[in-house]
Design a protein around this motif. Structure first.
Motif, PDB file in Angstrom:
ATOM      1  N   ASN B   5      16.556  20.368  34.412  1.00  0.00           N
ATOM      2  CA  ASN B   5      15.611  20.914  34.001  1.00  0.00           C
ATOM      3  C   ASN B   5      15.255  22.392  34.392  1.00  0.00           C
ATOM      4  OD1 ASN B   5      14.525  19.392  32.063  1.00  0.00           O
ATOM      5  ND2 ASN B   5      13.572  17.877  33.660  1.00  0.00           N
ATOM      6  N   GLY B   7      17.184  24.578  35.339  1.00  0.00           N
ATOM      7  CA  GLY B   7      18.262  25.529  34.487  1.00  0.00           C
ATOM      8  C   GLY B   7      17.765  25.605  33.506  1.00  0.00           C
ATOM      9  N   ILE B   8      17.234  24.765  32.472  1.00  0.00           N
ATOM     10  CA  ILE B   8      16.827  25.109  31.105  1.00  0.00           C
ATOM     11  C   ILE B   8      15.663  25.847  30.963  1.00  0.00           C
ATOM     12  CG2 ILE B   8      15.906  23.769  29.219  1.00  0.00           C
ATOM     13  CD1 ILE B   8      17.713  21.505  30.028  1.00  0.00           C
ATOM     14  N   LYS B   9      14.580  25.906  32.075  1.00  0.00           N
ATOM     15  CA  LYS B   9      13.660  26.606  32.051  1.00  0.00           C
ATOM     16  C   LYS B   9      14.086  28.044  32.434  1.00  0.00           C
ATOM     17  CE  LYS B   9       9.749  23.871  33.442  1.00  0.00           C
ATOM     18  NZ  LYS B   9       8.519  23.605  34.288  1.00  0.00           N
ATOM     19  N   VAL B  10      14.822  28.212  33.233  1.00  0.00           N
ATOM     20  CA  VAL B  10      15.177  29.501  33.421  1.00  0.00           C
ATOM     21  C   VAL B  10      15.765  30.293  32.432  1.00  0.00           C
ATOM     22  CG1 VAL B  10      16.613  30.967  35.012  1.00  0.00           C
ATOM     23  CG2 VAL B  10      15.564  29.288  35.995  1.00  0.00           C
ATOM     24  N   GLY B  11      16.733  29.502  31.823  1.00  0.00           N
ATOM     25  CA  GLY B  11      17.436  29.847  30.555  1.00  0.00           C
ATOM     26  C   GLY B  11      16.408  30.180  29.359  1.00  0.00           C
ATOM     27  N   ILE B  12      15.404  29.461  29.393  1.00  0.00           N
ATOM     28  CA  ILE B  12      14.513  29.925  28.063  1.00  0.00           C
ATOM     29  C   ILE B  12      13.794  31.066  28.453  1.00  0.00           C
ATOM     30  CG2 ILE B  12      12.366  29.107  26.866  1.00  0.00           C
ATOM     31  CD1 ILE B  12      13.494  26.204  27.545  1.00  0.00           C
ATOM     32  N   TYR B  13      13.366  31.226  29.836  1.00  0.00           N
ATOM     33  CA  TYR B  13      12.579  32.559  30.203  1.00  0.00           C
ATOM     34  C   TYR B  13      13.490  33.764  30.173  1.00  0.00           C
ATOM     35  CZ  TYR B  13       8.513  30.109  31.407  1.00  0.00           C
ATOM     36  OH  TYR B  13       7.406  28.992  31.624  1.00  0.00           O
ATOM     37  N   ALA B  14      14.728  33.521  30.521  1.00  0.00           N
ATOM     38  CA  ALA B  14      15.725  34.753  30.498  1.00  0.00           C
ATOM     39  C   ALA B  14      15.832  35.063  28.959  1.00  0.00           C
ATOM     40  CB  ALA B  14      16.962  34.324  30.917  1.00  0.00           C
ATOM     41  N   LEU B  15      15.894  34.060  28.013  1.00  0.00           N
ATOM     42  CA  LEU B  15      16.058  34.330  26.641  1.00  0.00           C
ATOM     43  C   LEU B  15      14.720  35.240  26.058  1.00  0.00           C
ATOM     44  CD1 LEU B  15      17.217  33.586  23.893  1.00  0.00           C
ATOM     45  CD2 LEU B  15      15.829  31.773  23.835  1.00  0.00           C
ATOM     46  N   VAL B  52      14.850  25.761  20.460  1.00  0.00           N
ATOM     47  CA  VAL B  52      14.078  25.147  21.957  1.00  0.00           C
ATOM     48  C   VAL B  52      12.907  24.185  21.301  1.00  0.00           C
ATOM     49  CG1 VAL B  52      12.608  25.562  23.933  1.00  0.00           C
ATOM     50  CG2 VAL B  52      14.716  27.056  23.308  1.00  0.00           C
TER      51      VAL B  52
END
Lengths: 103, 171
Positions: B5, B7-15, B52
């Motif tokens: 979870n 990792g997914i959050k970090v990915g979304i913020y990076a996006l 997302v």
């Protein structure tokens, strides 16, 4: 929702602000059109985010986003046709050089 | 599961951050062609954000219509008018500073408002999965009038664009 709604809204607010800055400062009319597309996109993100969280019916926001995309395509078509006609008539694409009606 | 979870959050913020950087590129790059390419990348980032939110159809429409059609038309127009955009020509007017200040004020006020608002999250909507069939049923049912209106506007825009851009006969 994986991330809280206000974060998404802040993101789309920032995107809208960047687009508005482009609209206000670009001299090239095509650049202004590109910035308008950014602003329309920010609105679309908001619609999708609300349709996933606070809407009464889940598909409402997506329908509105489809309409936004359709209207944006029309904006681009008509706007660029006007730019090409203007370029042919006045040999310029800069908004501040089109001053025939300016007092 | 927690790590996944996170990792997914970090990915979304990076996006989101990457999309914002590309958007800044759209309005600040001097070369309009590069700016249009940045716009295409920003639109693809937005489409990923739609994924997302489980709006798969919207993401596909975004890529097909925006990246496929609108950006192509914009690049076409840039190519047709490009030799006016030379390096020595100023690309922005003298309103940069007031515009920046005004937009910062707008962002500060609106951001404060939307952080203070208690958003009433509807649990039924959060769990719902909207399929393409649902969207089609809504377009043909509740929203049939705006749907028809949009098709009329599309035809009008098409004809209008052809007439405006047509070469005039010298009379």
């Amino acid at each position: 929702m994986i991330i809280p709604l206000p974060h998404v809204l802040l993101f789309s607010l920032a995107l809208f602000g960047i687009g508005a800055y482009g609209v206000l400062t670009r001299r090239n009319i095509i650049g202004i059109l590109i910035s308008i597309e950014l602003m329309l996109n920010a609105a679309g993100i908001n619609l999708i985010a609300f349709s996933k969280t606070t809407a009464l019916a889940p598909e409402t926001g997506q329908i509105f986003a489809v309409f936004v995309i359709a209207i944006a395509a029309m904006t681009a078509t008509v706007g660029l046709a006007i730019v090409l006609a203007l370029y042919r008539a006045r040999k310029t694409v800069f908004a501040d050089e089109v001053n025939l009606l300016k007092w | 599961m927690d790590i996944l979870n996170f990792g997914i959050k970090v990915g979304i913020y990076a996006l989101m951050a990457g999309t914002l950087v590309l958007a800044v590129g759209v309005v600040t790059l001097r070369n309009l062609f590069h700016s249009a390419l940045c716009l295409a990348a920003t639109l693809i980032g937005t489409a990923a954000l739609y994924l997302v939110f489980h709006a798969e159809f919207l993401a596909a429409v975004q890529i097909l219509l925006y990246v496929g059609a609108v950006v192509t038309v914009i690049i076409f127009a840039i190519m047709l008018t490009e030799h006016i955009a030379e390096r020595s020509v100023a690309q922005r007017n003298r309103q940069s500073l007031p515009a920046l200040l005004g937009i910062l004020v707008l962002i500060a006020v609106t951001g404060r408002i939307l952080l203070k608002t208690p958003w009433a999250v509807n649990p039924a909507t959060v769990g719902a999965r909207v399929t393409v069939a649902d969207l089609g049923a809504a377009l043909m049912g509740t929203y049939v009038f705006p749907f028809e209106l949009v098709s009329v506007i599309l035809i009008a825009a098409l004809i209008g664009a052809v007439i405006v851009a047509k070469k005039e006969k010298s009379s």
